[in-house]
Write a protein that holds these residues in place. Sequence first.
Motif: not given
Length: 169
Positions: A68-70, A76-84
């Motif tokens: 889903t869009p969610r 995406t939020a997880f990717q941003r939090r976990t790596t540069s």
Amino acid sequence: MAYAARRPERVSRLILTGAYARGRQIRARDDAEREAAALDLDLARVGWSNQDAGFLQVFASQFLPDGTPRDWEDFTAFQRRTTSPANGVRFLEEFARIDVSGIAHRVSCPTLILHSRDDARVPAAQAGELAALIPDSRLVLLDSRNHLLTASEPAWVEFLSHIDAFLAE
């Protein structure tokens, strides 16, 4: 896989999900496939570096086409939090160049390979190749298009069931 092949005394069972023996750049058979693999990395370099929202949504949809869009926002939020951004690109570059096809036959422990039948990121044929390379391996194709299964899809229950049964053997 490489660790299991090199240190068999340290690995009693191996579970692989969404895995492959050869990364996209390595397994490319012709110019079109090589260009597509290069484009994937170029898009990642630009999209990740600029944290472009459009790219990040497309990237998420490759891993979760039935999400889903969610789901995409969470990914995406997880990717941003976990790596540069730079490290995210490095991961993709390394994954594209993986080649364990020459050592996979040395994996000596029982191995369970779980893969989505219609995986949009890594074709199921790659899991089949992996299963053919690893002795004493078992391939289970799950009814999903997602590379990363979600707890809300029917394949999730089957995924967990196979893992539980494999570990209980």
